[in-house]
Design an enzyme around this catalytic site. Structure first.
Site, PDB file in Angstrom:
ATOM      1  N   GLU A   8     -25.351-144.044  24.360  1.00  0.00           N
ATOM      2  CA  GLU A   8     -26.454-143.122  24.639  1.00  0.00           C
ATOM      3  C   GLU A   8     -26.736-142.915  26.121  1.00  0.00           C
ATOM      4  O   GLU A   8     -27.018-141.801  26.556  1.00  0.00           O
ATOM      5  CB  GLU A   8     -27.775-143.610  23.996  1.00  0.00           C
ATOM      6  CG  GLU A   8     -27.760-143.695  22.495  1.00  0.00           C
ATOM      7  CD  GLU A   8     -27.546-145.124  22.038  1.00  0.00           C
ATOM      8  OE1 GLU A   8     -28.089-145.474  21.006  1.00  0.00           O
ATOM      9  OE2 GLU A   8     -26.822-145.871  22.717  1.00  0.00           O
ATOM     10  N   ASP A  81     -26.810-147.521  19.688  1.00  0.00           N
ATOM     11  CA  ASP A  81     -27.641-148.699  19.408  1.00  0.00           C
ATOM     12  C   ASP A  81     -27.540-149.169  17.955  1.00  0.00           C
ATOM     13  O   ASP A  81     -27.324-148.361  17.045  1.00  0.00           O
ATOM     14  CB  ASP A  81     -29.108-148.396  19.737  1.00  0.00           C
ATOM     15  CG  ASP A  81     -29.367-148.352  21.233  1.00  0.00           C
ATOM     16  OD1 ASP A  81     -28.523-148.854  21.995  1.00  0.00           O
ATOM     17  OD2 ASP A  81     -30.411-147.815  21.643  1.00  0.00           O
ATOM     18  N   ASP A  83     -29.320-149.722  15.316  1.00  0.00           N
ATOM     19  CA  ASP A  83     -30.446-149.527  14.409  1.00  0.00           C
ATOM     20  C   ASP A  83     -30.299-148.161  13.758  1.00  0.00           C
ATOM     21  O   ASP A  83     -29.296-147.463  13.954  1.00  0.00           O
ATOM     22  CB  ASP A  83     -31.782-149.653  15.144  1.00  0.00           C
ATOM     23  CG  ASP A  83     -31.912-148.696  16.335  1.00  0.00           C
ATOM     24  OD1 ASP A  83     -31.090-147.754  16.446  1.00  0.00           O
ATOM     25  OD2 ASP A  83     -32.821-148.882  17.156  1.00  0.00           O
ATOM     26  N   GLU A  85     -31.809-145.294  14.197  1.00  0.00           N
ATOM     27  CA  GLU A  85     -31.739-144.166  15.124  1.00  0.00           C
ATOM     28  C   GLU A  85     -30.381-144.125  15.813  1.00  0.00           C
ATOM     29  O   GLU A  85     -29.792-143.054  15.975  1.00  0.00           O
ATOM     30  CB  GLU A  85     -32.863-144.269  16.159  1.00  0.00           C
ATOM     31  CG  GLU A  85     -32.989-143.026  17.019  1.00  0.00           C
ATOM     32  CD  GLU A  85     -34.236-143.040  17.884  1.00  0.00           C
ATOM     33  OE1 GLU A  85     -34.541-141.994  18.481  1.00  0.00           O
ATOM     34  OE2 GLU A  85     -34.900-144.090  17.966  1.00  0.00           O
ATOM     35  N   TYR A 299     -30.718-156.718  22.166  1.00  0.00           N
ATOM     36  CA  TYR A 299     -31.343-155.444  21.804  1.00  0.00           C
ATOM     37  C   TYR A 299     -32.830-155.623  21.535  1.00  0.00           C
ATOM     38  O   TYR A 299     -33.247-156.543  20.835  1.00  0.00           O
ATOM     39  CB  TYR A 299     -30.656-154.865  20.574  1.00  0.00           C
ATOM     40  CG  TYR A 299     -31.040-153.429  20.299  1.00  0.00           C
ATOM     41  CD1 TYR A 299     -30.950-152.466  21.301  1.00  0.00           C
ATOM     42  CD2 TYR A 299     -31.501-153.041  19.052  1.00  0.00           C
ATOM     43  CE1 TYR A 299     -31.306-151.153  21.059  1.00  0.00           C
ATOM     44  CE2 TYR A 299     -31.844-151.730  18.786  1.00  0.00           C
ATOM     45  CZ  TYR A 299     -31.750-150.790  19.798  1.00  0.00           C
ATOM     46  OH  TYR A 299     -32.106-149.486  19.544  1.00  0.00           O
ATOM     47  N   ARG A 301     -35.137-153.535  20.118  1.00  0.00           N
ATOM     48  CA  ARG A 301     -35.800-152.975  18.931  1.00  0.00           C
ATOM     49  C   ARG A 301     -35.311-153.752  17.716  1.00  0.00           C
ATOM     50  O   ARG A 301     -34.253-153.463  17.168  1.00  0.00           O
ATOM     51  CB  ARG A 301     -35.511-151.478  18.800  1.00  0.00           C
ATOM     52  CG  ARG A 301     -36.124-150.663  19.929  1.00  0.00           C
ATOM     53  CD  ARG A 301     -35.974-149.171  19.726  1.00  0.00           C
ATOM     54  NE  ARG A 301     -36.494-148.448  20.875  1.00  0.00           N
ATOM     55  CZ  ARG A 301     -35.765-148.060  21.915  1.00  0.00           C
ATOM     56  NH1 ARG A 301     -34.463-148.322  21.939  1.00  0.00           N
ATOM     57  NH2 ARG A 301     -36.301-147.411  22.927  1.00  0.00           N
ATOM     58  N   HIS A 345     -29.672-158.443  12.676  1.00  0.00           N
ATOM     59  CA  HIS A 345     -30.099-158.370  14.067  1.00  0.00           C
ATOM     60  C   HIS A 345     -30.472-159.748  14.579  1.00  0.00           C
ATOM     61  O   HIS A 345     -30.629-160.701  13.829  1.00  0.00           O
ATOM     62  CB  HIS A 345     -31.309-157.445  14.195  1.00  0.00           C
ATOM     63  CG  HIS A 345     -30.958-156.002  14.027  1.00  0.00           C
ATOM     64  ND1 HIS A 345     -31.871-155.001  14.251  1.00  0.00           N
ATOM     65  CD2 HIS A 345     -29.818-155.383  13.658  1.00  0.00           C
ATOM     66  CE1 HIS A 345     -31.302-153.820  14.027  1.00  0.00           C
ATOM     67  NE2 HIS A 345     -30.066-154.039  13.667  1.00  0.00           N
TER      68      HIS A 345
END
Length: 661
Positions: A8, A81, A83, A85, A299, A301, A345
């Site tokens: 990203e 990432d 997750d 999103e 990470y 989140r 995670h």
């Protein structure tokens, strides 16, 4: 031909390209490359809620660059990432570049280190369409709610307002709390205290009168307090009970997204948005000298308190070497699984415990260092030995009454050597009470008995930290939503912040009441949590996203049609003593796009208006001789306090000044 890796952000791309070396090209999407277009719902509710995605203007050049690189690549690796999103961004990249399935693979990693990146490259997988669908369902639901309710609010209340599936519930929580505070009726009570000293050493200490005839003592009036004072005679009394016990306290788990935001708010006074921006920088990579650019934390989140075996072993080695074997617990610490946590995670932790805050102080800016130190200390402490207290409770019988006091001392500091969790609502306790050495039968002189009048207190106003805590505990939102939700409700003028406390505006009350009356399930805490659970089920391939959206949309659309016809225009204005200088009619306070202003009550015949005069605080400016401190607002409605002599004096502060004696 090079292999193309797509991430990203350019900072992330730079760090990863260094680790992969020759044969790899790493390019950034600069965020989302496709989205629902602005200005229209772009969801075909009659065709199974089919969304129409477009490439935003800002992303068209990026797509051109990515397409050209993809044509020349032997393999395409999507490394966004880890997750929902991030999974959706990878899917949108594949769709926008029109990639065939055999042309690309997905990799996932939770820290940007050489070992993690190289390990991920060796374990590619297919896109997880369950995660993609869950994110797509969230986006579709939020678009349907926002693009349906916001125009209704513009028409019935005020232009520029917004409503949202999660933000409206967050506003409701703040409004409900404010109403509970307004409705609260304080109840008087008295706390009875007694000053004593040990007879043979004259060491003073204080106790509370806690029982009468062996029953808990409750005093509600001064008359009752006076009767207790009269009944307890000054004199010498023996200690009747000494209770000693050893108390063990375990460390808090390592940070997840919500607890990092809460702790940064409590200890650093950072907004959730600021905390996440800094954490993103630490995750993506920072130049730390000889090592070059490296990701410093995992990470950020996440809702999992897991820590990898390798990280636990490193933490235990660091603790043993730097603090000694006594600070290393006998077994590795693991923490209870949070509700709906994605256990693949990890918690937020440093990528290496040997990279201490002190070692990085020369490479991080002031705020980055503060956040890194918070994360490093919390994660390290989570793997340390318990703190051990010696706790003592003392009772002294005086006639029909019992006096009690207690205290505790740290026997072994354990994890407190590194970190103590913050608590903004912590009350005074016996932790700091210093007591003389007392045994049963020891004589004590009762010197004074007195009462402190007190009143029960209303529930505290929310802070960002406590609101995030309640959103999480109620199952509302997910790690990626807390910071943008809090930012939105402030930017939209629903919340003002004074001394870190959240105050709902008049508009917040009006909109919340309107939504509760006409769309009760939209602002229902339980229903919003239920939707989050259904999004989790979509991610696990237990539900179809169109079914979940449909079950929400059709009842909502029915309420929307009814509300559009039945809700009357809300008139928002307050009378004032000001008189219009143009027509002589009273001026009123109205709400506009940028907050409140004075307008003539004779509108539309008289269109006179002017800004509200700044609200005086009664305080003098600390930086000039003739100025006073007044309350002001930014264009987005955020409160601040500044000098009345601006622009001659530019003194300003975000913290509400307090009067001093």
């Amino acid at each position: 031909m090079n292999k193309l890796v797509i991430v990203e952000s350019p900072a992330k791309a730079k760090t990863i390209e260094k680790y992969l070396g020759p044969g790899y090209q790493v390019l950034a999407t600069y965020g989302h490359v496709r989205d629902l277009p602005e200005g229209s719902t772009s969801i075909d509710v009659d065709n199974n809620f089919e969304p129409t995605y477009v490439v935003p203007t800002r992303s068209k050049k990026t797509i051109t660059v990515l397409k050209k690189a993809a044509q020349n690549a032997s393999q395409i690796i999507l490394a966004t990432d880890p997750d929902r999103e991030g999974e959706a961004i990878s899917w949108h990249v594949a769709e926008a570049l029109k990639l065939k399935k055999d042309r690309y693979q997905r990799i996932e990693f939770h820290e940007i280190t050489k070992e993690a990146i190289q390990a991920a490259i060796k374990k590619p997988r297919d896109l997880d369409l369950g995660l993609v669908d869950a994110q797509q369902a969230r986006r579709v639901l939020d678009r349907l709610v926002g693009y349906s309710l916001s125009p209704l609010l513009w028409k019935k209340v005020l232009k520029g307002l917004s409503a949202g599936r999660v933000q409206s519930v967050a506003v409701r929580l703040v409004v409900d709390r404010e109403r509970a505070i307004e409705a609260f009726v304080p109840i008087e009570y008295w706390e009875m205290r007694a000053d004593l000293e040990k007879s043979d050493s004259k060491e003073p200490f204080q106790t509370k009168v806690n029982k009468h005839l062996n029953k808990p003592l409750t005093i509600n009036t001064k008359e009752e307090a006076d009767r207790v004072i009269k009944a307890i005679k000054i004199g010498t009394y023996p200690v009747t009970k000494v209770e000693k016990k050893e108390i063990k306290r375990s460390p808090a788990p390592p940070f997840i997204t919500s607890t990092l935001q809460q702790e940064a708010a409590r200890k650093l006074y950072f907004s959730a948005k600021k905390t996440m921006v800094i954490a993103q920088q630490l995750y993506e990579g920072i130049n730390v000298g000889q090592e070059g650019s490296i990701g410093l934390i995992t990470y950020m989140r996440t809702d999992s308190t897991n820590i990898s075996k390798q990280a636990i072993a490193e933490a235990r080695a660091y603790i043993g070497k730097e603090m000694g074997p006594a600070f290393v617990p006998a077994t590795e610490r693991t923490y209870k699984k949070a509700r709906a946590a994605q256990e693949a995670h990890e918690a937020i932790r440093p990528t290496s415990f040997w990279r201490t805050p002190e070692a990085l102080a020369g490479f991080l800016n002031k705020d980055q260092l503060k956040v890194y130190e918070l994360i490093w200390k919390r994660a390290l402490a989570s793997q340390m030995a318990d703190c051990i207290y010696d706790q003592v409770g003392i009772d002294i019988k005086v006639g029909d009454y019992n006096l009690h006091t207690g205290g505790r001392t740290i026997k072994f500091s354990g994890f407190l050597n590194v970190y103590l969790e913050g608590d903004e609502d912590k009350k005074e306790d016996d932790d700091k009470n210093v007591l003389p050495a007392l045994s049963v039968g020891d004589k004590c002189n009762l010197l004074k008995i007195f009462g402190d009048q007190k009143f029960t207190e209303p529930p505290p106003r929310y802070t960002e930290a406590s609101l995030i805590k309640d959103l999480e505990s109620n199952g509302i939102g997910r790690p990626s939503t807390y910071a943008p939700t809090l930012s939105t409700i402030q930017d939209r003028g629903y919340i003002n912040i004074e001394n870190r406390r959240l105050f709902p505006t008049d508009i917040a009350f009006i909109v919340t009441d309107l939504l509760k009356a006409n769309f009760p399930f939209v602002v229902s805490v339980d229903f919003t949590a239920h939707i989050e659970q259904e999004l989790d089920d979509i991610a696990l391939n237990k539900e179809k996203w169109q079914k979940v959206v449909g079950e929400f949309w059709y009842p909502f659309k029915s309420d929307l049609d009814k509300a559009t016809d039945t809700i009357e225009k809300v008139k928002i204005e307050k009378p004032t003593d000001e008189i219009c200088e143009k027509c002589g009619k009273p001026m009123v306070i109205k709400h506009g796009r940028f907050g409140e202003f004075l307008a003539c009550s004779g509108f539309p015949e008289c269109k006179n208006s002017r800004p509200l005069p700044p609200k005086e605080t009664g305080l003098e400016c600390p930086e000039c001789d003739n100025g006073s401190i007044v309350e002001r607002k930014t264009r987005k409605g955020k409160l601040f306090w500044g000098c009345s002599k601006y622009p001659d004096c530019k003194y300003a502060t975000w913290t509400k000044p307090k009067k001093t004696d």
